[in-house]
Design a protein around this motif. Structure first.
Motif, PDB file in Angstrom:
ATOM      1  N   ASN A  23       0.830  -1.210   0.000  1.00 34.18           N
ATOM      2  CA  ASN A  23       0.000   0.000   0.000  1.00 34.18           C
ATOM      3  C   ASN A  23       0.866   1.263   0.000  1.00 34.18           C
ATOM      4  N   ASP A  27       1.032   4.147  -2.945  1.00 37.37           N
ATOM      5  CA  ASP A  27       0.801   5.555  -2.628  1.00 37.37           C
ATOM      6  C   ASP A  27       1.986   6.426  -3.038  1.00 37.37           C
ATOM      7  N   SER A  28       3.206   5.975  -2.748  1.00 32.34           N
ATOM      8  CA  SER A  28       4.377   6.820  -2.995  1.00 32.34           C
ATOM      9  C   SER A  28       4.901   6.734  -4.430  1.00 32.34           C
ATOM     10  N   LYS A  31       1.748   7.555  -6.864  1.00 28.01           N
ATOM     11  CA  LYS A  31       1.106   8.833  -6.504  1.00 28.01           C
ATOM     12  C   LYS A  31      -0.422   8.754  -6.564  1.00 28.01           C
ATOM     13  N   VAL A  32      -0.970   7.604  -6.176  1.00 30.08           N
ATOM     14  CA  VAL A  32      -2.420   7.420  -6.097  1.00 30.08           C
ATOM     15  C   VAL A  32      -2.749   6.693  -4.802  1.00 30.08           C
ATOM     16  N   ASP A  33      -3.988   6.772  -4.405  1.00 30.82           N
ATOM     17  CA  ASP A  33      -4.440   6.111  -3.190  1.00 30.82           C
ATOM     18  C   ASP A  33      -4.584   4.609  -3.451  1.00 30.82           C
ATOM     19  N   HIS A  34      -3.975   3.807  -2.621  1.00 33.06           N
ATOM     20  CA  HIS A  34      -3.978   2.355  -2.800  1.00 33.06           C
ATOM     21  C   HIS A  34      -5.364   1.730  -2.663  1.00 33.06           C
ATOM     22  N   THR A  35      -6.313   2.397  -2.021  1.00 34.92           N
ATOM     23  CA  THR A  35      -7.629   1.778  -1.809  1.00 34.92           C
ATOM     24  C   THR A  35      -8.325   1.472  -3.130  1.00 34.92           C
ATOM     25  N   GLY A  36      -8.122   2.316  -4.134  1.00 38.45           N
ATOM     26  CA  GLY A  36      -8.696   2.042  -5.456  1.00 38.45           C
ATOM     27  C   GLY A  36      -8.092   0.796  -6.077  1.00 38.45           C
ATOM     28  N   THR A 130      -8.539  13.909 -10.947  1.00 42.50           N
ATOM     29  CA  THR A 130      -9.262  13.769  -9.682  1.00 42.50           C
ATOM     30  C   THR A 130      -9.846  12.369  -9.532  1.00 42.50           C
ATOM     31  N   THR A 132      -9.173   8.077 -10.894  1.00 41.13           N
ATOM     32  CA  THR A 132      -8.331   7.134 -11.629  1.00 41.13           C
ATOM     33  C   THR A 132      -9.099   5.865 -11.930  1.00 41.13           C
TER      34      THR A 132
END
Length: 141
Positions: A23, A27-28, A31-36, A130, A132
């Protein structure tokens, strides 16, 4: 030379060894939120053998690199007839057996097993990004 080293390091898959590490790398590095991605991963594992369900998840046109060659599918109807040739039984097996904690993450996307399948995030609204969409980007047989 230093820029090359940094670039090369970012493109190398990170071997996380835990769900939290995967995760954090998503994220790093992406550069996106791992929950998706977690939701996409579960969907992919459940439905990889079903070209109808997977094909409906794409934003068309879509480009998928198959064995090093880019293939562009303009519509769902273009992808569906060749889905079983692209997503082979061996690829299906890799996806179904993949453990989330063992995924490899790099700036190029998320690698399953030894690279048979790569998934990446794509912005659905252009530069604003905004939202993905997670899509299969590379398949290697």
């Amino acid at each position: 030379m230093a820029a090359f080293v940094v670039c090369a390091a970012l493109s190398q898959p990170a071997y996380a060894q835990s769900v939290g590490a995967v995760n954090a790398h998503i994220d790093s590095l992406l550069k996106v939120d791992h929950t998706g991605f977690l939701a996409a991963f579960k969907f992919l594992q459940l439905n990889i053998a079903d070209g109808t369900k997977i094909g409906q998840e794409y934003e068309y046109p879509v480009t998928i690199t198959v064995d090093g060659k880019e293939r562009i599918f303009a519509t769902y109807e273009d992808l569906l007839p060749v889905y079983d040739q692209i997503i082979t039984p061996a690829v299906i097996k890799v996806v179904k057996q993949q453990k989330y904690k063992d995924l490899k993450v790099s700036s190029k996307g998320i690698m399953f097993d030894k690279g048979q399948l790569w998934v990446n995030a794509f912005c659905v609204d252009g530069e604003a990004c905004t939202g993905t969409s997670w899509e299969i980007s590379v398949i290697n047989h």
